[in-house]
Motif scaffolding. Structure first.
Motif, PDB file in Angstrom:
ATOM      1  N   ALA A  27      78.009  14.816  79.746  1.00 52.96           N
ATOM      2  CA  ALA A  27      77.349  13.538  80.040  1.00 52.96           C
ATOM      3  C   ALA A  27      75.986  13.835  80.654  1.00 52.96           C
ATOM      4  O   ALA A  27      75.900  14.551  81.651  1.00 52.96           O
ATOM      5  CB  ALA A  27      78.201  12.718  81.000  1.00 52.96           C
ATOM      6  N   ASP A  28      74.956  13.273  80.046  1.00 49.81           N
ATOM      7  CA  ASP A  28      73.593  13.391  80.574  1.00 49.81           C
ATOM      8  C   ASP A  28      73.074  11.969  80.775  1.00 49.81           C
ATOM      9  O   ASP A  28      72.258  11.466  79.995  1.00 49.81           O
ATOM     10  CB  ASP A  28      72.717  14.173  79.591  1.00 49.81           C
ATOM     11  N   LEU A  29      73.612  11.291  81.798  1.00 44.59           N
ATOM     12  CA  LEU A  29      73.200   9.913  82.082  1.00 44.59           C
ATOM     13  C   LEU A  29      71.864   9.933  82.811  1.00 44.59           C
ATOM     14  O   LEU A  29      71.600  10.851  83.597  1.00 44.59           O
ATOM     15  CB  LEU A  29      74.265   9.201  82.926  1.00 44.59           C
ATOM     16  N   GLY A  74      70.153   8.286  77.972  1.00 45.08           N
ATOM     17  CA  GLY A  74      70.642   9.669  78.048  1.00 45.08           C
ATOM     18  C   GLY A  74      71.511   9.959  76.844  1.00 45.08           C
ATOM     19  O   GLY A  74      71.317   9.370  75.774  1.00 45.08           O
ATOM     20  N   SER A  75      72.512  10.843  77.032  1.00 44.93           N
ATOM     21  CA  SER A  75      73.328  11.225  75.879  1.00 44.93           C
ATOM     22  C   SER A  75      74.708  11.724  76.293  1.00 44.93           C
ATOM     23  O   SER A  75      74.908  12.195  77.417  1.00 44.93           O
ATOM     24  CB  SER A  75      72.624  12.343  75.089  1.00 44.93           C
ATOM     25  N   TYR A  76      75.627  11.623  75.349  1.00 49.27           N
ATOM     26  CA  TYR A  76      76.942  12.278  75.424  1.00 49.27           C
ATOM     27  C   TYR A  76      77.018  13.244  74.252  1.00 49.27           C
ATOM     28  O   TYR A  76      76.707  12.866  73.109  1.00 49.27           O
ATOM     29  CB  TYR A  76      78.078  11.256  75.297  1.00 49.27           C
ATOM     30  N   ASP A  77      77.438  14.487  74.532  1.00 46.44           N
ATOM     31  CA  ASP A  77      77.644  15.482  73.472  1.00 46.44           C
ATOM     32  C   ASP A  77      79.111  15.877  73.443  1.00 46.44           C
ATOM     33  O   ASP A  77      79.752  15.966  74.504  1.00 46.44           O
ATOM     34  CB  ASP A  77      76.793  16.739  73.724  1.00 46.44           C
ATOM     35  N   PHE A  78      79.608  16.153  72.259  1.00 52.66           N
ATOM     36  CA  PHE A  78      81.013  16.581  72.107  1.00 52.66           C
ATOM     37  C   PHE A  78      81.051  17.925  71.389  1.00 52.66           C
ATOM     38  O   PHE A  78      80.409  18.106  70.357  1.00 52.66           O
ATOM     39  CB  PHE A  78      81.811  15.541  71.293  1.00 52.66           C
ATOM     40  N   GLY A  79      81.776  18.882  71.970  1.00 48.25           N
ATOM     41  CA  GLY A  79      82.025  20.144  71.280  1.00 48.25           C
ATOM     42  C   GLY A  79      80.997  21.225  71.517  1.00 48.25           C
ATOM     43  O   GLY A  79      81.135  22.330  70.976  1.00 48.25           O
ATOM     44  N   PHE A  80      79.977  20.920  72.347  1.00 48.23           N
ATOM     45  CA  PHE A  80      78.973  21.956  72.636  1.00 48.23           C
ATOM     46  C   PHE A  80      78.227  21.612  73.909  1.00 48.23           C
ATOM     47  O   PHE A  80      78.214  20.462  74.350  1.00 48.23           O
ATOM     48  CB  PHE A  80      77.985  22.125  71.472  1.00 48.23           C
ATOM     49  N   ILE A  81      77.636  22.638  74.507  1.00 47.97           N
ATOM     50  CA  ILE A  81      76.841  22.468  75.736  1.00 47.97           C
ATOM     51  C   ILE A  81      75.399  22.769  75.372  1.00 47.97           C
ATOM     52  O   ILE A  81      75.071  23.911  75.003  1.00 47.97           O
ATOM     53  CB  ILE A  81      77.345  23.405  76.844  1.00 47.97           C
TER      54      ILE A  81
END
Ligand SMILES: Cc1cc(CN)n(C)n1
Length: 330
Positions: A159-161, A167-174
């Motif tokens: 979570a990058d609020l 911002g953004s939510y990413d799934f499966g990677f950093i």
């Protein structure tokens, strides 16, 4: 697999963030609140009484060739802020940011409480807590993250609020471009189903760091930061004219007051919340009295590290065994 999607504030004070998702065939796009503090994926639907729908996008299972009724299953949820909803259950194809789960349980609302009706920019929630909290009966259903996990490159979502920005939510990677320095991880206690962990302490403004294990939940679906009364009173003692208002249900202060920053610890790392994040909102559009983004948790029975805190960091929710949560400066 991976996915990446926007986290868009629904109003000018970041009361909640919504993310575009698609459901069904052909895809129906809804804007949902990704909520690590609950584990139901529910949506406004064609089954929601029209007098409870005010501008929201709805999911119509009958218009989807891949929808299936989960016969005999119902759900009912009540959130910490008193809002709630209930309904029936379908399975259908569900994607967030290009990441697809086939046969995701999609909980269609038959009834929503008034605060949901009034929030016209929010079409439902995606619970990203642990599946143990899911309210579907007689058999509980898995969250989007639990369904996606086997196919993810890495068993994580991030979570990058952001403050007053998308911002953004990413799934499966950093995404290493989204933070600076190292990620500091700490252990998560996954029972009863929240992302429960401890802060290692706090400081107010330029004051000394108070080492103290403070247990609570990291909850993207809660707007503010709720901590023990002792910490909150220590903070507002530094604010000219601050008072704990019964009338407004929390700490208020003159909008012109200078607020200190608030720093929280994760293990040995330190994260500072800018004063602007804690000068949350005017109590009414023309008022010179403002409501704080840091409030007491005494009425909640639990400390909640909500968006006011989370937006000060890049946060990794790791579904490893044992689960972990990581924080990095950004
Ligand atoms: C709708 C909603 C979600 C949450 C946090 N889990 N709250 C407090 N309200």
């Amino acid at each position: 697999d991976t996915g990446s999607a926007a986290a868009i504030p629904i109003n000018e004070v970041d009361i909640a963030y919504v993310t575009p998702v698609t459901i069904g065939t052909p895809p129906q796009t809804l804007m949902l609140d990704l909520d690590t503090g609950s584990s139901d994926l529910w949506v406004f639907s064609s089954l929601t009484p029209s007098n409870q729908v005010r501008g929201q996008e709805i999911y119509s299972p009958t218009k989807s060739s891949t929808s299936k009724l989960l016969s005999g299953h119902t759900w009912s949820i009540r959130y910490g802020d008193g809002s709630g909803s209930r309904g029936t259950v379908y399975t259908d194809n569900f994607t967030i940011g290009g990441l697809e789960v086939k046969s995701q349980a999609v909980q269609a609302a038959l009834e929503v409480s008034s605060s949901f009706t009034q929030e016209q920019s929010l079409d439902g929630l995606v619970g990203l807590g642990f599946s143990a909290l899911n309210t579907v009966r007689p058999s509980s259903q898995l969250t989007f993250f639990d369904n996606a996990r086997p196919n993810l490159d890495e068993e994580v979502f991030t979570a990058d609020l952001k403050y007053h920005a998308t911002g953004s939510y990413d799934f499966g990677f950093i995404d290493s471009k989204k933070y600076a320095g190292n990620i500091t991880y700490t252990t998560v206690q996954q029972s009863p189903g929240y992302w429960t962990h401890s802060l290692s302490g706090y400081s107010v403004g330029s004051g000394a760091f108070q080492a103290s294990q403070i247990s609570g939940i990291s909850d993207t679906g809660t707007t503010l930061l709720y901590l023990p009364t002792a910490i909150v009173t220590a903070y507002y003692r530094q604010v000219q004219g601050a008072q704990n208002s019964q009338y407004y249900g929390g700490y208020v202060f003159p909008c012109s007051s200078t607020l200190p920053t608030f720093t929280f610890g994760i293990e040995g790392a330190r994260f500072t919340i800018p004063a602007s994040y804690i000068n949350y909102t005017r109590i009414s559009p023309t008022s010179t009295t403002c409501y704080g983004g840091l409030q007491s948790s005494s009425g909640l029975g639990i400390n909640i590290f909500g968006d006011v805190a989370l937006k000060a960091a890049f946060v990794v929710f790791s579904g490893t065994n044992p689960p972990r949560i990581g924080f990095a400066i950004k």
